[in-house]
Design a protein around this motif. Sequence first.
Motif, PDB file in Angstrom:
ATOM      1  N   ILE A 421       0.845  -1.211   0.000  1.00  0.00           N
ATOM      2  CA  ILE A 421       0.000   0.000   0.000  1.00  0.00           C
ATOM      3  C   ILE A 421       0.872   1.250   0.000  1.00  0.00           C
ATOM      4  O   ILE A 421       0.646   2.180  -0.771  1.00  0.00           O
ATOM      5  N   ILE A 422       1.906   1.247   0.848  1.00  0.00           N
ATOM      6  CA  ILE A 422       2.756   2.439   0.938  1.00  0.00           C
ATOM      7  C   ILE A 422       3.542   2.642  -0.355  1.00  0.00           C
ATOM      8  O   ILE A 422       3.682   3.761  -0.845  1.00  0.00           O
ATOM      9  N   ALA A 423       4.035   1.541  -0.939  1.00  0.00           N
ATOM     10  CA  ALA A 423       4.815   1.674  -2.182  1.00  0.00           C
ATOM     11  C   ALA A 423       3.943   2.225  -3.306  1.00  0.00           C
ATOM     12  O   ALA A 423       4.417   2.943  -4.175  1.00  0.00           O
ATOM     13  N   LEU A 424       2.657   1.890  -3.299  1.00  0.00           N
ATOM     14  CA  LEU A 424       1.784   2.333  -4.392  1.00  0.00           C
ATOM     15  C   LEU A 424       1.125   3.682  -4.121  1.00  0.00           C
ATOM     16  O   LEU A 424       0.607   4.311  -5.030  1.00  0.00           O
ATOM     17  N   LEU A 425       1.157   4.107  -2.865  1.00  0.00           N
ATOM     18  CA  LEU A 425       0.509   5.375  -2.511  1.00  0.00           C
ATOM     19  C   LEU A 425       1.130   6.564  -3.263  1.00  0.00           C
ATOM     20  O   LEU A 425       0.428   7.417  -3.806  1.00  0.00           O
ATOM     21  N   HIS A 426       2.454   6.581  -3.302  1.00  0.00           N
ATOM     22  CA  HIS A 426       3.201   7.693  -3.896  1.00  0.00           C
ATOM     23  C   HIS A 426       2.830   7.880  -5.383  1.00  0.00           C
ATOM     24  O   HIS A 426       2.409   8.969  -5.782  1.00  0.00           O
ATOM     25  N   PRO A 427       2.917   6.811  -6.211  1.00  0.00           N
ATOM     26  CA  PRO A 427       2.463   6.975  -7.602  1.00  0.00           C
ATOM     27  C   PRO A 427       0.996   7.369  -7.690  1.00  0.00           C
ATOM     28  O   PRO A 427       0.621   8.200  -8.526  1.00  0.00           O
ATOM     29  N   LEU A 428       0.167   6.819  -6.823  1.00  0.00           N
ATOM     30  CA  LEU A 428      -1.258   7.127  -6.879  1.00  0.00           C
ATOM     31  C   LEU A 428      -1.504   8.621  -6.659  1.00  0.00           C
ATOM     32  O   LEU A 428      -2.251   9.256  -7.393  1.00  0.00           O
ATOM     33  N   LEU A 429      -0.843   9.180  -5.653  1.00  0.00           N
ATOM     34  CA  LEU A 429      -1.050  10.595  -5.351  1.00  0.00           C
ATOM     35  C   LEU A 429      -0.537  11.480  -6.484  1.00  0.00           C
ATOM     36  O   LEU A 429      -1.186  12.442  -6.881  1.00  0.00           O
ATOM     37  N   ILE A 430       0.644  11.144  -7.007  1.00  0.00           N
ATOM     38  CA  ILE A 430       1.230  11.963  -8.073  1.00  0.00           C
ATOM     39  C   ILE A 430       0.390  11.890  -9.338  1.00  0.00           C
ATOM     40  O   ILE A 430      -0.021  12.907  -9.899  1.00  0.00           O
ATOM     41  N   LEU A 431       0.107  10.646  -9.770  1.00  0.00           N
ATOM     42  CA  LEU A 431      -0.581  10.489 -11.054  1.00  0.00           C
ATOM     43  C   LEU A 431      -2.039  10.895 -10.922  1.00  0.00           C
ATOM     44  O   LEU A 431      -2.605  11.517 -11.826  1.00  0.00           O
TER      45      LEU A 431
END
Lengths: 575, 191
Positions: A421-431
């Motif tokens: 979840i944490i690894a994917l959060l960053h791309p999710l927020l940016i994109l």
Amino acid sequence: MNKEILGIILMYGLVMLFAIPLGRYIGKIFTNEKTWLDKIFNPLDRLFFKVSGIDEQKQMNWKQHLVALLTINLIWFIISMLVLTNMAWLPLNPDANPSMNGDQAFNTATSFICNTNLQHYSGESGLSYLGQLVLMLWQFVSAGCGIAIAAVVFLAMRAKATDQLGNFYHLFVRSCTRILFPIAVVVALLLVFNNTPMTMEGKDTVISLQGDTMHVSTGPVAAFVAIKHLGTNGGGFFGANSAHPLENVSYFTNLVEIITQMLIPLAMIFALGFVIKRRKFAWMVYGVMTIGFLLLLIPTVIVEMHGNHAISAMGITQNIGNMEGKEIRFGTPASAYWSIATTIISTGSVNAMHDSFTPLAGMFQMLGMMINSFYGGVGVGFLNFYIFIILAVFISGLMVGRTPEFLGKKIEAREMKIAMIIALLHPLLILGGTALASYIFSHNPTAHAHWINNPGYHGFSEMLYEFTSSSANNGSGFEGLGYGNGSSVGDNTPFWNISCGIIMLLARYLPIIGPVAIAGILASKKYIPESAGTLKTDTSTFGLMVFAVIAIVAALAFFPALTLGPIAEYFGMRK
Amino acid sequence: MKKNFLPALKLTLVCLLFFSGIYTIIILGAAQLAPNKGKGEIIIANGKTFYTNIGQKFTDDKYFYSRPSAVDYNAASSGGSNKANSDSEYLALVKSRIDSFLVHNPEVIKVDIPSEMVTASGSGLDPHISVQGAKIQIKRISKIRNISEANIQELVSQNTEESMLDLFGPEKINVLKLNIALDNLNQIKAK
């Protein structure tokens, strides 16, 4: 050899020279060993705890740590909001600057307590000196908070089947008083004695040699700039940040500032080795991070030194590189070096305008923030890296058919879910943020024309950069954002203030909660002594594995967006 | 959370007092011992006071030009152009700067113009230009001021600031200092 290249080698050499002993000192602070500064700081810390009524000896588990952290951050947010919306009539306002409105204050308050320092205002006209000094407090404590929470993870990595991980307030106050404060004083003194202003007087008026009237903003700059870099905060005292000749006076102050910002992120790696008593593991971490740093740095220096193709085409040689947005006293290599250092370690201060770098250099700056774990911000940089270690342990465990174990603890489904979840959060927020902004823009381009300062692919890059910077808690910007079409509002509009504010909050606290939870859960598990069947995590093979995980996640998540922005711009200029 | 609230609030106030207050006072105190009491380096010339490190606008042909500035050398509102390398409007502006430079300096050939003279700095207040940036202006100034090129060349050499420790970073020239020296040269001649 070229003196400017020699200069950037010196920058890195010196920071390593200071970071290794500092790492040892930080390790001692975390493990309560004696240091020679105890005589001064023991009574000071006791005073802090006595006045606040805190029992600093009480042990906390990981959940209690997080509750303490979130509570105190909430208080910081409330105080910031109160100060920023009332600066106009409060004291220390010699230039009679106005208070902020609600959404701008929300953005600024969030930005500073989250250690981001994204600025939708210019210091000269947007803040009173009281506002500057209160924001300077968040520069201290948000950094102290990051160091303290990294210490919790270090202690958890060391723990053998316990949930007692020290006391949050104890670690926090020690980080602020014993690490940040003394170094900040030394740095501020170096700056002040090298002509950086430190005064409470307001604007000065001078008549230039040619006869123009000039108003010159000054202020308590030296104190602010020291902690701005030491705590990897990055918020500028002036609008032009460390490109401003009073905020960064000479090549020497530039050297001091660049060393200061990289110092603690590097020292934390060595502190880790000291705390968990695995120095080889720390060197593995250092190696992976450094290779990542160099892979972004070297091409950036090269493309910037080549200059702008379009200007070469006009018959200008550009022996000193792409000079748009850069200062003569630093030169191109030192500016390119700074731009990568500031983006990989989440400082976000700038000594040259990132918007005007060549397209590929802009891409490397964004990549630094998208990966966000090559050194990284104070404390939290390692937390981001920790997530990738957990992923790498799990994947390599599966590849060789062993139970995934890390430092004697089994990694199971629950920890993996959190890590994912944490690894994917960053791309999710940016994109997600960029997609939303692009959607709004494309549905009514005329109404939003002021959003982008440059047409075409670069306009998209400006929006992508803003969300990347927010989510990485970096704070730098393609500062043309919002100034298109002759607009003077800039990015200080409700949409940018609120969307970036929310992203900064999520991107600060969730990536703290996740790794602390994983480390806390692992700490309380049964310790399994190493055997011949254990996967070694302090080898270069494992380092390569971690690097591959980081590179693959970043490439899969961000390559399409980068293709639409800087890569398209690059090929567009080549045709 | 309730249990933590009051201690955290008190701790924050102590921190406010210490890091915003005492830390600032320590540095302010030290600044009283620093050059010009921490108000930034100044030059006094002909009874006028200037900030050495704040670049000034020099567009008059009798002075060495300073770099283009996106904020017109407004020292109360610093900043760069934030223009992209690829922006056609920006490139047209650079083109017009090159043309204008060549009109004012007819002896200069285009390839000799260093890039900083036609691009805006990051702060809009860059006090420096490169040595090459000064050299190509010597002919123009020599004509207008009626001083020999050799004299001006000497002035440029005297005002060239070496790299740090002669080893690290670029050489540069503070335009304000150079222009003050230039004015002084004329005054000496006039006497």
